[in-house]
Design a protein around this motif. Structure first.
Motif, PDB file in Angstrom:
ATOM      1  N   LYS A  45      23.182  95.093   8.746  1.00  0.00           N
ATOM      2  CA  LYS A  45      23.630  94.823  10.127  1.00  0.00           C
ATOM      3  C   LYS A  45      25.130  94.530  10.163  1.00  0.00           C
ATOM      4  CE  LYS A  45      22.390  91.984  14.084  1.00  0.00           C
ATOM      5  NZ  LYS A  45      21.700  90.769  14.512  1.00  0.00           N
ATOM      6  N   LYS A  56      26.240  99.107  10.306  1.00  0.00           N
ATOM      7  CA  LYS A  56      25.564  98.852  11.581  1.00  0.00           C
ATOM      8  C   LYS A  56      24.826 100.085  12.098  1.00  0.00           C
ATOM      9  CE  LYS A  56      25.186  95.952  15.244  1.00  0.00           C
ATOM     10  NZ  LYS A  56      24.018  96.485  15.863  1.00  0.00           N
ATOM     11  N   LEU A  57      25.439 101.234  11.971  1.00  0.00           N
ATOM     12  CA  LEU A  57      24.828 102.480  12.473  1.00  0.00           C
ATOM     13  C   LEU A  57      23.481 102.702  11.803  1.00  0.00           C
ATOM     14  CD1 LEU A  57      25.943 105.122  14.193  1.00  0.00           C
ATOM     15  CD2 LEU A  57      25.882 106.148  11.940  1.00  0.00           C
ATOM     16  N   ASP A  84      20.915  99.950  12.917  1.00  0.00           N
ATOM     17  CA  ASP A  84      20.402 100.164  14.272  1.00  0.00           C
ATOM     18  C   ASP A  84      19.467 101.367  14.312  1.00  0.00           C
ATOM     19  OD1 ASP A  84      23.290  99.061  16.263  1.00  0.00           O
ATOM     20  OD2 ASP A  84      21.828  97.986  15.037  1.00  0.00           O
ATOM     21  N   CYS A 134      29.368 102.683  19.836  1.00  0.00           N
ATOM     22  CA  CYS A 134      27.939 102.478  19.550  1.00  0.00           C
ATOM     23  C   CYS A 134      27.717 102.280  18.058  1.00  0.00           C
ATOM     24  CB  CYS A 134      27.124 103.674  20.030  1.00  0.00           C
ATOM     25  SG  CYS A 134      27.121 103.828  21.819  1.00  0.00           S
ATOM     26  N   ALA A 135      28.473 103.009  17.250  1.00  0.00           N
ATOM     27  CA  ALA A 135      28.282 102.951  15.799  1.00  0.00           C
ATOM     28  C   ALA A 135      28.596 101.563  15.250  1.00  0.00           C
ATOM     29  CB  ALA A 135      29.155 103.997  15.112  1.00  0.00           C
ATOM     30  N   CYS A 136      29.595 100.891  15.816  1.00  0.00           N
ATOM     31  CA  CYS A 136      29.959  99.576  15.257  1.00  0.00           C
ATOM     32  C   CYS A 136      29.293  98.447  16.027  1.00  0.00           C
ATOM     33  CB  CYS A 136      31.472  99.391  15.208  1.00  0.00           C
ATOM     34  SG  CYS A 136      32.264  99.181  16.807  1.00  0.00           S
ATOM     35  N   THR A 166      21.883  99.760  21.765  1.00  0.00           N
ATOM     36  CA  THR A 166      21.777  99.920  20.315  1.00  0.00           C
ATOM     37  C   THR A 166      21.703 101.398  19.979  1.00  0.00           C
ATOM     38  OG1 THR A 166      20.509  97.870  20.183  1.00  0.00           O
ATOM     39  CG2 THR A 166      20.357  99.326  18.292  1.00  0.00           C
ATOM     40  N   PHE A 167      22.418 101.813  18.952  1.00  0.00           N
ATOM     41  CA  PHE A 167      22.363 103.206  18.512  1.00  0.00           C
ATOM     42  C   PHE A 167      20.963 103.534  17.996  1.00  0.00           C
ATOM     43  CE2 PHE A 167      23.757 107.139  16.741  1.00  0.00           C
ATOM     44  CZ  PHE A 167      23.115 107.293  15.531  1.00  0.00           C
ATOM     45  N   ALA A 168      20.437 104.688  18.428  1.00  0.00           N
ATOM     46  CA  ALA A 168      19.088 105.061  18.000  1.00  0.00           C
ATOM     47  C   ALA A 168      19.016 106.443  17.365  1.00  0.00           C
ATOM     48  CB  ALA A 168      18.127 104.990  19.189  1.00  0.00           C
TER      49      ALA A 168
END
Lengths: 301, 337
Positions: free
Chosen positions: A221, A225-226, A229, B106-108, B117-119
């Protein structure tokens, strides 16, 4: 008939755990270390069942590690498929752990082509272990947005750097590979197919202790992060779990630590693995934990 | 040796883009031809196509990664409703910067405070290729161009980028965002015949017209306003009766401030007269001034494009247009079966 032939006549389930990861991720060293762990395992979940027929690659690697060195990437063969006879929960099985150079996975990201022979490994019970080094020596690729977010608005104006030739960020490739694998499964086995894809963070000993105590998910996390998530958002399409591993508890490239390992009673007792469960961080020296998880057909994640 | 593709309708030989995958690499349908005249064929027989040397890798329907190909767009839209956002604007207006900025944010996790949240994204390599030139810093000389066009040859086709986001309150949102060459907007303003390129507009949930904010203040503002009124007219003509949300966006808030310039407000009023629900916004994607944040206004703009209800699907129409126009054909038809 020789006794080896008798073993082959029994019905054994062949279970494949595919190793996926870029150059320097630590796949080969992990694979060899898992072989050593199987050799010395006393657990009733996984244990050895005789010797593999082809032992050359595993034995060479084992000798390297037991003499206090990491297996060198340049001396690895282009592609290997160690096939290890085991008992898994009492039943005879054949554990196949195909590996290939990390450059091939980089090529997958660039060229969108899957090595043809690897499609043969992909059946419905195949699991994948995505191997990634916790802290790559070259550091993480940065951008203006991330820098501003983590370090404040001034950060972008205090640098003189050109990283336009850097490779794609590691976590971007990891998510891309996972998405490719998930879609391949769905294409082959139906849209409801849910592959088992574990993430194994290697060289966990290089991470600071305070960060290690928070566990591998928290580490992802904060640092990836990518990837984090993506994993938490896609429970519907894949079974995933994150592990963090130090195969010998320290850096064998450090001569002092290497000596500690060779001076120890039994190097195979060294090393640890961490994972998260129900909000807690579990750490043990059962290095086969990621493989056990990968071989589970059902069960808690 | 030349390469020619045997897949029907594919123009790989001319454009070096595979029409099945959208990839610069050829697929298994391509064959090599000896394009040099042979002096040994005294009989005058034509050279037979030579099979391409067997490769050790296969293209197995792996998504293209750079932009969505036809099959992927169709698949994504079949799986889940895709919010289609068309971004128009002149060259260097900031269209690609907006998309890249959204992706990097979104990536960070920059939008986590707002619940996003990136999905997933099937065009991660595409975002990365566009973001590459932004990875440079110089305190004395901050870069004035942060994004790059993807390398698809000089005759660049437009395509879609893909981003899935989740939000605890609303589940998974699938975003399909066009990345069009600036020349397409310029061509459309100049001549109505280029409207054929934009037939997919009727399926868009939102249309963003991106304008370089510096052109909306100072002496350029009158001509910029007039250009964009014409663009609004052209869009209205293409859409017929349909009216997706229309966002009129000035970029470079770091240079012009955060208040929408009068020219932009005038444009928004003009669009409302044409029947659009339109609004004016000012954003900053990559700031050259530390007093203005990178990404200012971008997530709010995105959120305003995501409507609460889905648009009705357009009836499927049979057409003879070859299916190599990555994305335009199925989007025009409201989805390919």
């Amino acid at each position: 008939m020789a006794s080896g032939d008798v073993w082959r006549c029994e019905l054994t389930a062949s279970r494949t755990v595919l190793f996926v990861g870029g150059p320097n991720a630590g796949k080969s060293n992990l694979l060899i270390r898992l072989w050593l762990a199987i050799r010395s395992s006393t657990s009733n979940v996984i244990s050895k069942r005789g010797l593999p027929i082809d032992l050359n690659y595993l034995q060479e690697g084992a000798q390297t590690q037991l003499t206090g060195s990491f297996v060198d990437h340049t001396s690895a063969p282009p592609e290997v498929q160690p096939s290890i006879p085991i008992y898994f929960k009492g039943a005879p099985a054949e554990l196949v752990m195909p590996d290939r150079p990390g450059e091939d996975w980089d090529r997958l990201y660039r060229d969108r082509r899957w090595p043809e022979e690897w499609l043969n490994y992909l059946d419905q019970s195949t699991s994948c272990l995505i191997v990634m080094r916790a802290l790559p020596p070259q550091g993480q690729t940065r951008d203006w947005i991330a820098l501003q977010y983590f370090m404040g608005p001034r950060a972008n104006f205090n640098l003189e750097e050109d990283r336009t030739e850097d490779p794609a960020p590691l976590q971007v490739m990891l998510v891309d590979w996972i998405q490719i694998i998930v879609r391949l499964y769905q294409r082959r086995f139906g849209s409801s197919a849910k592959p088992r894809i574990g993430v194994v963070i290697t060289a966990w000993d290089e991470v600071e202790e305070e960060q290690r105590e928070l566990g591998p998910m928290e580490f992802l996390k904060n640092e990836y992060k990518l990837l984090h998530d993506y994993l938490i958002s896609n429970h519907a399409s894949l079974n995933s779990k994150v592990f963090a591993v130090s195969i010998f508890g320290g850096d064998l490239a450090n001569p002092d630590y290497s000596k500690q390992v060779t001076d120890s009673e039994d190097p195979v007792q060294l090393g640890w693995v961490s994972s998260c469960r129900d909000g807690s961080v579990l750490t043990s020296n059962e290095l086969l934990t990621p493989v056990i998880w990968a071989l589970e057909a059902t069960g808690d994640d | 040796m030349a390469l020619k593709c045997t897949y029907e309708g594919c123009l790989y030989a001319e454009q070096q883009v595979c029409s099945r995958t959208g990839n610069p690499s050829p697929c298994e349908f391509v064959q090599e031809f000896d394009d040099q005249p042979s002096s040994t064929h005294a009989s005058g027989e034509a050279d037979l196509p030579l099979p391409v040397e067997a490769k050790s890798t296969v293209e197995t329907g792996i998504h293209t990664g750079q932009e969505l190909g036809l099959a992927e767009l169709s698949e994504l839209m079949d799986e889940q409703y895709g919010t289609l956002i068309t971004v128009l604007g002149d060259y260097k207006a900031g269209k690609t910067s907006f998309l890249v900025c959204l992706y990097l944010a979104c990536a960070c996790g920059m939008f986590e405070d707002r619940g996003w949240t990136f999905a997933g994204s099937l065009t991660l390599p595409g975002f990365e290729a566009r973001a590459r030139s932004g990875r440079r810093w110089s305190a004395a000389n901050p870069p004035d161009r942060m994004t790059e066009r993807t390398v698809l040859g000089d005759d660049r086709n437009g395509g879609f980028l893909h981003l899935d986001l989740t939000r605890s309150s609303s589940g998974r949102t699938r975003l399909l965002m066009s990345d069009l060459p600036g020349e397409w907007t310029k061509d459309l303003i100049g001549h109505a015949r280029f409207g054929y390129r934009f037939e997919f507009l009727a399926r868009s949930d939102a249309i963003i017209i991106m304008i370089d904010g510096e052109h909306l203040v100072g002496k350029l503002r009158h001509s910029e306003l007039e250009r964009n009124r014409i663009l609004v007219d052209r869009i209205a003509d293409i859409l017929g009766k349909s009216r997706p949300l229309l966002k009129l966006v000035a970029t470079r808030a770091d240079k012009i401030g955060q208040t929408p310039p009068k020219a932009l407000l005038d444009l928004a009023a003009y669009a409302r007269e044409k029947g659009f629900v339109s609004e004016a916004r000012v954003i900053c994607t990559f700031s050259q001034d530390e007093a203005t944040s990178c990404g200012l206004g971008t997530i709010e703009l995105l959120e305003s494009c995501i409507s609460s209800g889905n648009r009705p699907r357009v009836e499927q129409v049979d057409t003879q247009v070859p299916s190599r126009l990555f994305g335009w054909l199925p989007v025009t038809c409201g989805g390919v079966s």
